[in-house]
Every structure is written in C-alpha cells, then in structure tokens.
Scaffold this active site. Structure first.
Site: not given
Ligand code: ADP
Length: 162
Positions: A17, A41
């Site tokens: 990231h 999630k």
C-alpha cells in the site's frame, strides 16, 4: 490542487500500500488514504485500529493524510472534492474485480476517474491476508510491513487465542 483518495480496507496496511501511495505523491498534491469502515467483511482489526496503523505508517510521507469513511468510496471522494480514486493493481487476479468496481463508480459519478498504479515487483504478490497468515504462523515479514503492524498482529492474535 490535484486531490485523490486511496480507499481500501487496510487490514492491515502493508509496504505494498505504501509503495502505491509513494508513487501517487508524484502525481497528486494532496492524497487522502481512506480507511473503509466495513461491516460486511470480517476484519482482523477494528476501523480505529486500522486507521491508527495507517497513520503511524504514513507519518513520514508528505501530502498524505488518513481519514475513515462509511459507505461508498465514490461518495467519500465527492465529499473530499477529489477528482480521482487511486487503486493498486497486482497480479491478473485483481483486474476483473477492480474493473467492475471502477465501472460501477463511473456510473455513479462520471466526473471522477479511477487510476491504477502498479507496485514495484517485490510487492506484486503481497496482500494483507497473506501478511495476517504468515505473521500468525510466526513468520518474519520485516521487508513487507512496518514493525508496528507486525506487533499489532501478534498482539491481536494472542488476545484472540486467550
Ligand atoms: P480493498 O478491500 O478495498 O481491496 P485493500 O486494503 O485490500 O482494500 O486494498 C486497497 C487497494 O490497494 C486495492 O486497490 C488493492 O488492489 C491495493 N493493494 C493492496 N496490496 C497491494 C500491493 N501489494 N501492491 C499494490 N496494490 C495493492
């Protein structure tokens, strides 16, 4: 002022990231790393924990700030007055999902573009889920995650097992 958001779950943030973010700082003046407050999630970390780990990890990167958001990333981009959504593309497996997502976002707001950045090759197969698994099994991943993330995973998994 060219502003972009980089939305994701970041469960947890990795150097993959960070690699995408660093590349984005060459293209944008202001980048909002947007941590999704996901409910669908099953994340290892809470939204606040993911947010704090992101803040610690990006503190030395100029032009980047961290925010949390609820709901659709495209709505958050509008709220931030950002014209661009940044996403990272790894192996071929990301492509179909990312394409669907970007086309859906284009339908929701044709004025906001999604751009895809490729990570350096060492991060091409790095994912948060793999990091969670490997650290959970005692593996050392210091080339792929900051120390604070490694510590947080170990602590979280210890608490879960007690
Ligand atoms: P999401 O649940 O939205 O996919 P992630 O935190 O898994 O959230 O990923 C956020 C974005 O970062 C996605 O576009 C993903 O493809 C990208 N990404 C994740 N890991 C990497 C990596 N190692 N290299 C490049 N891009 C990555």
């Amino acid at each position: 002022m060219k502003r972009a958001i980089y939305p994701g779950t970041f469960d947890p943030i990795t150097y993959g990231h960070l690699n995408i973010l660093t590349k984005a700082t060459d293209l944008f003046d202001d980048i909002v790393l947007a941590v999704a407050n996901v409910t669908s999630k099953n994340t290892l970390f809470t939204t606040d924990e993911r947010y704090e780990l992101c803040k610690n990890t990006i503190q030395h990167v100029s032009k980047v700030r961290v925010e949390k958001f609820d709901g659709l990333a495209i709505r958050f981009a509008e709220e931030m007055e950002a014209k661009t959504i940044i996403r990272g593309l790894r192996a071929v497996s990301d492509f179909e999902y990312e394409l669907q997502l970007s086309l859906m976002n284009k339908n929701l707001n044709p004025n906001i573009e999604t751009i895809f950045l490729l990570p350096d090759s060492m991060y091409l197969y790095l994912s948060s889920s793999m990091v969670r698994q490997i650290v959970g099994l005692g593996g050392n991943l210091k080339s792929y995650i900051p120390f604070c993330v490694e510590e947080a995973i170990i602590e979280k998994l210890q608490n879960k097992n007690n």
